[in-house]
Design an enzyme around this catalytic site. Structure first.
Site, mmCIF file in Angstrom:
data_model
loop_
_atom_site.group_PDB
_atom_site.id
_atom_site.type_symbol
_atom_site.label_atom_id
_atom_site.label_comp_id
_atom_site.label_asym_id
_atom_site.label_seq_id
_atom_site.Cartn_x
_atom_site.Cartn_y
_atom_site.Cartn_z
ATOM 1 N NE ARG A 204 2.043 14.581 0.503
ATOM 2 C CZ ARG A 204 1.045 14.473 1.360
ATOM 3 N NH1 ARG A 204 -0.134 14.056 0.965
ATOM 4 N NH2 ARG A 204 1.213 14.786 2.631
ATOM 5 C CE1 TYR B 226 9.119 5.003 2.781
ATOM 6 C CE2 TYR B 226 7.555 6.805 2.871
ATOM 7 C CZ TYR B 226 8.082 5.652 3.411
ATOM 8 O OH TYR B 226 7.578 5.144 4.575
ATOM 9 C CB ALA C 137 1.579 0.001 6.253
ATOM 10 C CD GLU D 83 10.912 -7.746 5.664
ATOM 11 O OE1 GLU D 83 11.510 -8.710 6.198
ATOM 12 O OE2 GLU D 83 10.325 -6.866 6.314
ATOM 13 C CG ASN E 117 8.437 -2.305 0.230
ATOM 14 O OD1 ASN E 117 7.866 -2.398 1.324
ATOM 15 N ND2 ASN E 117 9.072 -1.208 -0.142
ATOM 16 N N PRO F 229 0.789 -1.224 0.000
ATOM 17 C CG PRO F 229 -0.181 -1.148 2.108
ATOM 18 C CD PRO F 229 0.502 -2.083 1.151
ATOM 19 C CG ASN F 230 -0.249 4.393 1.205
ATOM 20 O OD1 ASN F 230 -1.163 4.975 0.646
ATOM 21 N ND2 ASN F 230 -0.375 3.856 2.399
ATOM 22 N NE ARG G 284 10.598 5.718 8.453
ATOM 23 C CZ ARG G 284 9.656 5.595 7.508
ATOM 24 N NH1 ARG G 284 9.791 4.696 6.544
ATOM 25 N NH2 ARG G 284 8.583 6.384 7.548
ATOM 26 C CG HIS H 182 11.237 -2.603 4.354
ATOM 27 N ND1 HIS H 182 9.873 -2.492 4.243
ATOM 28 C CD2 HIS H 182 11.479 -3.781 4.978
ATOM 29 C CE1 HIS H 182 9.313 -3.556 4.777
ATOM 30 N NE2 HIS H 182 10.262 -4.355 5.230
HETATM 31 O O1 CA2 Z 1 10.629 1.738 3.578
HETATM 32 C C1 CA2 Z 1 9.757 1.082 3.005
HETATM 33 O O2 CA2 Z 1 9.875 0.643 1.870
HETATM 34 C C2 CA2 Z 1 8.429 0.832 3.722
HETATM 35 O O3 CA2 Z 1 8.012 -0.501 3.420
HETATM 36 C C3 CA2 Z 1 7.450 1.835 3.157
HETATM 37 C C4 CA2 Z 1 6.084 1.809 3.844
HETATM 38 C C5 CA2 Z 1 6.238 1.865 5.368
HETATM 39 O O4 CA2 Z 1 4.969 1.699 5.962
HETATM 40 C C6 CA2 Z 1 7.182 0.814 5.867
HETATM 41 O O5 CA2 Z 1 7.314 0.962 7.269
HETATM 42 C C7 CA2 Z 1 8.543 0.948 5.228
HETATM 43 C C8 CA2 Z 1 5.254 3.011 3.419
HETATM 44 C C9 CA2 Z 1 5.055 3.123 1.951
HETATM 45 C C10 CA2 Z 1 4.408 4.433 1.687
HETATM 46 O O6 CA2 Z 1 5.012 4.980 0.563
HETATM 47 C C11 CA2 Z 1 4.819 6.297 0.330
HETATM 48 C C12 CA2 Z 1 5.471 6.803 -0.756
HETATM 49 C C13 CA2 Z 1 5.337 8.127 -1.055
HETATM 50 C C14 CA2 Z 1 4.541 8.939 -0.286
HETATM 51 C C15 CA2 Z 1 3.892 8.427 0.805
HETATM 52 C C16 CA2 Z 1 4.021 7.091 1.111
#
Ligand code: CA2
Length: 142
Positions: free
Chosen positions: A17, A22, A77, A98, A74, A9-10, A107, A100
């Site tokens: 964003r 990221y 969340a 896995e 990946n 997700p996201n 974090r 990230h």
């Molecule tokens: O660091 C990573 O790749 C994560 O898997 C990214 C997840 C986060 O919940 C994990 O703890 C670590 C979040 C992905 C959200 O991606 C976004 C990208 C751009 C803007 C907002 C969110």
């Protein structure tokens, strides 16, 4: 060699964003970059991005039914919450890595927990897009 590359997700919001965490590159750029990398390495990739836990479970199962040799995931969340993804990875018993983008270890405390980790041969964090390439290399070495 067939590899399924799954993003949770996201991650479709990449580059739009939170560039400080990221980066500025988009999900489309990730897919293009990894497609080129896979071509170099003789890997046939299948990409899945979903914001829905069940669709991610189905993507893991499809990797098995489509006879993929490995999974790069990946779970975003869902890393920190999903027994369903852990069970799916265990059920298919494919080598999985896995990944990230960010260094989750540095974090928030809730990001230190990974349900999927125990079903993966390795975890790569904090290396951005290169982490996915490292994961592909690890699966090639298997
Ligand atoms: O660091 C990573 O790749 C994560 O898997 C990214 C997840 C986060 O919940 C994990 O703890 C670590 C979040 C992905 C959200 O991606 C976004 C990208 C751009 C803007 C907002 C969110």
């Amino acid at each position: 060699m067939k590899i399924t590359i799954i993003n949770g997700p996201n991650l479709n919001m990449l580059g739009i964003r939170e560039p400080d965490i990221y980066g500025r590159q988009t999900y489309e750029m990730l897919v293009n970059d990894l497609t080129a990398y896979c071509e170099e390495k003789g890997v046939e990739p299948t990409f899945v991005q979903s914001n829905h836990e069940g669709e991610l479970v189905t993507a893991i199962q499809n990797a098995y039914f489509e006879e993929a040799d490995g999974i790069v995931i990946n779970p975003a969340a869902y890393t920190h919450t999903s027994v369903a993804l852990l069970d799916a990875l265990k059920a298919v018993a494919l080598p999985a890595v896995e990944v990230h983008l960010s260094d989750v270890a540095s974090r928030e405390a809730f990001r230190q927990v990974s349900y999927v980790r125990e079903a993966c041969i390795a975890t790569i964090c904090g290396k951005g897009f290169d982490g996915y390439k490292e994961a592909i290399d690890l699966l090639l070495q298997k």
